[in-house]
Each structure stands twice: as C-alpha cells, then as structure tokens.
Motif scaffolding. Sequence first.
Motif, PDB file in Angstrom:
ATOM      1  N   MET A  21      41.589  56.976  44.597  1.00  0.00           N
ATOM      2  CA  MET A  21      41.012  57.980  43.703  1.00  0.00           C
ATOM      3  C   MET A  21      40.101  57.303  42.673  1.00  0.00           C
ATOM      4  SD  MET A  21      42.954  60.743  41.219  1.00  0.00           S
ATOM      5  CE  MET A  21      43.672  61.620  42.617  1.00  0.00           C
ATOM      6  N   THR A  22      38.932  57.869  42.463  1.00  0.00           N
ATOM      7  CA  THR A  22      37.989  57.328  41.486  1.00  0.00           C
ATOM      8  C   THR A  22      38.472  57.605  40.069  1.00  0.00           C
ATOM      9  OG1 THR A  22      36.138  57.680  43.012  1.00  0.00           O
ATOM     10  CG2 THR A  22      35.607  57.380  40.683  1.00  0.00           C
ATOM     11  N   ARG A  23      38.561  56.551  39.271  1.00  0.00           N
ATOM     12  CA  ARG A  23      39.069  56.646  37.906  1.00  0.00           C
ATOM     13  C   ARG A  23      37.901  56.593  36.922  1.00  0.00           C
ATOM     14  NH1 ARG A  23      41.677  52.686  36.203  1.00  0.00           N
ATOM     15  NH2 ARG A  23      43.500  53.616  35.177  1.00  0.00           N
ATOM     16  N   VAL A  24      37.901  57.503  35.952  1.00  0.00           N
ATOM     17  CA  VAL A  24      36.760  57.678  35.063  1.00  0.00           C
ATOM     18  C   VAL A  24      37.193  57.675  33.604  1.00  0.00           C
ATOM     19  CG1 VAL A  24      34.777  59.153  34.493  1.00  0.00           C
ATOM     20  CG2 VAL A  24      35.681  59.125  36.840  1.00  0.00           C
ATOM     21  N   VAL A  25      36.378  57.046  32.748  1.00  0.00           N
ATOM     22  CA  VAL A  25      36.529  57.164  31.297  1.00  0.00           C
ATOM     23  C   VAL A  25      35.339  57.952  30.774  1.00  0.00           C
ATOM     24  CG1 VAL A  25      36.367  55.903  29.108  1.00  0.00           C
ATOM     25  CG2 VAL A  25      37.956  55.137  30.875  1.00  0.00           C
ATOM     26  N   LEU A  26      35.600  58.947  29.935  1.00  0.00           N
ATOM     27  CA  LEU A  26      34.557  59.797  29.376  1.00  0.00           C
ATOM     28  C   LEU A  26      34.287  59.412  27.930  1.00  0.00           C
ATOM     29  CD1 LEU A  26      35.730  63.286  30.691  1.00  0.00           C
ATOM     30  CD2 LEU A  26      33.974  61.791  31.682  1.00  0.00           C
ATOM     31  N   VAL A  27      33.012  59.236  27.590  1.00  0.00           N
ATOM     32  CA  VAL A  27      32.643  58.859  26.226  1.00  0.00           C
ATOM     33  C   VAL A  27      31.593  59.831  25.704  1.00  0.00           C
ATOM     34  CG1 VAL A  27      31.810  57.025  24.726  1.00  0.00           C
ATOM     35  CG2 VAL A  27      33.036  56.439  26.842  1.00  0.00           C
ATOM     36  N   ASP A  28      31.967  60.611  24.708  1.00  0.00           N
ATOM     37  CA  ASP A  28      31.052  61.576  24.091  1.00  0.00           C
ATOM     38  C   ASP A  28      31.643  61.970  22.744  1.00  0.00           C
ATOM     39  OD1 ASP A  28      29.722  64.288  23.498  1.00  0.00           O
ATOM     40  OD2 ASP A  28      28.678  63.646  25.315  1.00  0.00           O
ATOM     41  N   ASP A  29      30.793  62.158  21.746  1.00  0.00           N
ATOM     42  CA  ASP A  29      31.316  62.498  20.425  1.00  0.00           C
ATOM     43  C   ASP A  29      31.737  63.956  20.324  1.00  0.00           C
ATOM     44  OD1 ASP A  29      28.506  63.057  20.609  1.00  0.00           O
ATOM     45  OD2 ASP A  29      28.478  63.438  18.458  1.00  0.00           O
ATOM     46  N   GLN A  30      31.428  64.763  21.342  1.00  0.00           N
ATOM     47  CA  GLN A  30      31.815  66.170  21.328  1.00  0.00           C
ATOM     48  C   GLN A  30      33.014  66.398  22.253  1.00  0.00           C
ATOM     49  OE1 GLN A  30      28.556  69.051  21.602  1.00  0.00           O
ATOM     50  NE2 GLN A  30      27.112  67.367  21.316  1.00  0.00           N
ATOM     51  N   ALA A  31      34.128  66.827  21.667  1.00  0.00           N
ATOM     52  CA  ALA A  31      35.351  67.045  22.441  1.00  0.00           C
ATOM     53  C   ALA A  31      35.151  68.097  23.523  1.00  0.00           C
ATOM     54  CB  ALA A  31      36.495  67.452  21.508  1.00  0.00           C
ATOM     55  N   VAL A  32      34.334  69.122  23.236  1.00  0.00           N
ATOM     56  CA  VAL A  32      34.134  70.189  24.207  1.00  0.00           C
ATOM     57  C   VAL A  32      33.406  69.672  25.448  1.00  0.00           C
ATOM     58  CG1 VAL A  32      31.924  70.969  23.228  1.00  0.00           C
ATOM     59  CG2 VAL A  32      33.368  72.583  24.495  1.00  0.00           C
ATOM     60  N   VAL A  33      32.506  68.702  25.259  1.00  0.00           N
ATOM     61  CA  VAL A  33      31.810  68.105  26.402  1.00  0.00           C
ATOM     62  C   VAL A  33      32.794  67.311  27.246  1.00  0.00           C
ATOM     63  CG1 VAL A  33      30.057  66.429  27.105  1.00  0.00           C
ATOM     64  CG2 VAL A  33      29.570  68.033  25.249  1.00  0.00           C
ATOM     65  N   ARG A  34      33.633  66.523  26.589  1.00  0.00           N
ATOM     66  CA  ARG A  34      34.625  65.742  27.333  1.00  0.00           C
ATOM     67  C   ARG A  34      35.578  66.661  28.101  1.00  0.00           C
ATOM     68  NH1 ARG A  34      35.178  63.268  22.266  1.00  0.00           N
ATOM     69  NH2 ARG A  34      37.400  63.831  22.160  1.00  0.00           N
ATOM     70  N   ALA A  35      35.980  67.751  27.459  1.00  0.00           N
ATOM     71  CA  ALA A  35      36.886  68.695  28.122  1.00  0.00           C
ATOM     72  C   ALA A  35      36.229  69.327  29.340  1.00  0.00           C
ATOM     73  CB  ALA A  35      37.328  69.774  27.138  1.00  0.00           C
ATOM     74  N   GLY A  36      34.955  69.706  29.202  1.00  0.00           N
ATOM     75  CA  GLY A  36      34.239  70.318  30.319  1.00  0.00           C
ATOM     76  C   GLY A  36      34.070  69.357  31.478  1.00  0.00           C
ATOM     77  N   PHE A  37      33.714  68.102  31.161  1.00  0.00           N
ATOM     78  CA  PHE A  37      33.564  67.104  32.216  1.00  0.00           C
ATOM     79  C   PHE A  37      34.895  66.829  32.912  1.00  0.00           C
ATOM     80  CE2 PHE A  37      29.493  64.675  30.766  1.00  0.00           C
ATOM     81  CZ  PHE A  37      28.768  65.845  30.913  1.00  0.00           C
ATOM     82  N   THR A  38      35.976  66.827  32.145  1.00  0.00           N
ATOM     83  CA  THR A  38      37.292  66.592  32.736  1.00  0.00           C
ATOM     84  C   THR A  38      37.624  67.664  33.763  1.00  0.00           C
ATOM     85  OG1 THR A  38      38.128  65.471  30.746  1.00  0.00           O
ATOM     86  CG2 THR A  38      39.763  66.416  32.244  1.00  0.00           C
ATOM     87  N   VAL A  39      37.375  68.910  33.418  1.00  0.00           N
ATOM     88  CA  VAL A  39      37.645  70.012  34.343  1.00  0.00           C
ATOM     89  C   VAL A  39      36.811  69.852  35.614  1.00  0.00           C
ATOM     90  CG1 VAL A  39      37.402  72.499  34.709  1.00  0.00           C
ATOM     91  CG2 VAL A  39      38.328  71.639  32.548  1.00  0.00           C
ATOM     92  N   ILE A  40      35.538  69.553  35.449  1.00  0.00           N
ATOM     93  CA  ILE A  40      34.637  69.412  36.605  1.00  0.00           C
ATOM     94  C   ILE A  40      35.089  68.270  37.511  1.00  0.00           C
ATOM     95  CG2 ILE A  40      32.300  68.750  37.304  1.00  0.00           C
ATOM     96  CD1 ILE A  40      31.317  70.200  34.739  1.00  0.00           C
ATOM     97  N   LEU A  41      35.343  67.103  36.933  1.00  0.00           N
ATOM     98  CA  LEU A  41      35.667  65.921  37.733  1.00  0.00           C
ATOM     99  C   LEU A  41      37.034  66.043  38.399  1.00  0.00           C
ATOM    100  CD1 LEU A  41      34.334  63.127  35.325  1.00  0.00           C
ATOM    101  CD2 LEU A  41      33.228  64.016  37.387  1.00  0.00           C
ATOM    102  N   GLU A  42      38.026  66.504  37.638  1.00  0.00           N
ATOM    103  CA  GLU A  42      39.375  66.568  38.213  1.00  0.00           C
ATOM    104  C   GLU A  42      39.516  67.678  39.245  1.00  0.00           C
ATOM    105  OE1 GLU A  42      42.246  66.441  35.012  1.00  0.00           O
ATOM    106  OE2 GLU A  42      42.016  64.240  34.901  1.00  0.00           O
ATOM    107  N   SER A  43      38.667  68.706  39.145  1.00  0.00           N
ATOM    108  CA  SER A  43      38.695  69.756  40.168  1.00  0.00           C
ATOM    109  C   SER A  43      38.188  69.248  41.507  1.00  0.00           C
ATOM    110  CB  SER A  43      37.851  70.961  39.724  1.00  0.00           C
ATOM    111  OG  SER A  43      36.470  70.641  39.712  1.00  0.00           O
ATOM    112  N   GLU A  44      37.475  68.108  41.482  1.00  0.00           N
ATOM    113  CA  GLU A  44      36.942  67.521  42.709  1.00  0.00           C
ATOM    114  C   GLU A  44      37.696  66.258  43.124  1.00  0.00           C
ATOM    115  OE1 GLU A  44      34.686  68.770  44.701  1.00  0.00           O
ATOM    116  OE2 GLU A  44      34.413  70.533  43.431  1.00  0.00           O
TER     117      GLU A  44
END
Length: 219
Positions: A1-24
């Motif tokens: 499984m591909t492991r990812v670290v998300l870096v962004d100063d906006q929590a909502v962006v990190r949350a959105g990316f998490t949903v997108i990536l983990e759904s795939e």
Amino acid sequence: MTRVVLVDDQAVVRAGFTVILESEGLEVVGEASNGADAVRVARRERPDVVCMDVRMPGGDGITATRELAGPGVAEPVPVLVVSTFDLDDYVFGALEAGASGFLLKDAEPDVLVDAVRRVAAGDGLVDQTLTRRVIDEFARRRGPVSPDAAAVGLLTGREREIVALLCRGSSNAEIAAALFLEPSTVKSHLSRIMTKTGARDRVQLVVWAYDSGLVVPGA
C-alpha cells in the motif's frame, strides 16, 4: 500500500485529500501544517510520497523539499508539490530543491491519486496542463550551459534523442510516436538513462539535462 504524508496549512485541505486518497486504497500516515513539521513527520514515517504545499506560515515547502529530497540527501523521500500557484518562483524553487512532480490543487481527484501513485513508482510527474510551460520557463531561467562532455558521453544517440523530447514536455506515447518506437521501449530507455545519470525520476532527469548542457534552451 502506498503511504502518504500530507503537508498543508489548511486542515480542510488535508482532510479532503485524506478522503480522496484513502478511498482509492492509499494510506495517509501523517500530516503537517508547515515545512519544519513536514520534515520531522516524513523522517519519522518514511512515506512513499509527501504531498507538499509550498506557501505555508511557520516553514515553507521549498526548504522542506530540499531537506527531504534535495541533492546530497542520503535517503530522499519523493515530494509531490500540490499548489494553488503554477508559474511562480515557488514552483521553480521546488523543482530545483528536488521535487518529483507538481500538481494544482484544483486537479480532479483521480488526477491526484494517479499523481501520487506515479511519484511513488518513481515516475516523476508534472501536471500535464503545466508540463511544457514549466519546462520552457525553467530552461529560460537557467540560461545556456556549455555541454559537459562526460555527461553527454554517458548516453547513446537514441538516449539523447529521448531526453531531448522529454525536455520538451513529451509523454512516453509522444516520444514513441516521434521516434517510431513502442511506449514500453521508451519506458525501458528512460529507466536505463536514469540509472546512468543518477536521476531518480523524469523531473530530475530534465534538470540534469539542462545542467549538463545536453539540452539547450530554445533549441
């Protein structure tokens, strides 16, 4: 499984990316809101990819990218820059700092997932809407460099042709069509070229080509 670290100063962006990536089927193993924390989290988690914003308070993404993936880093972590901005100094700073790819934040979810997977696999990626613009502007800013005979001599004539087309922003399919090759053959050539030059992905191979004078801006 591909492991990812998300870096962004906006929590909502990190949350959105998490949903997108983990759904795939990708796994988000850490998050950070600034560059300094990004370096700490990435060194602790050793992810396959760091998705990095470049404009953040408390530590910028360019410095973090250089510390994680820059020249001389013993165990580099691939960095995919995900930014609101396309052609500004932040993008080019990240390129020179060792980023493996670029993507705009308004990219479609499937494009984000594909970009992360490509970077994790070692296929550096520049957003296709930006590829030629980024490379052209990068070359213009670098200016002409005298060819390094030793570097140029590393490659065969066919390999130099492939690198030249890559530096125009061509995809594997476009390179294959231009040189009457199979895309799989182009991919094999690029793999050998990166081994010879020490470039870890396509983006850094472009940097190497301009730095060595193999490709001349505007040619």
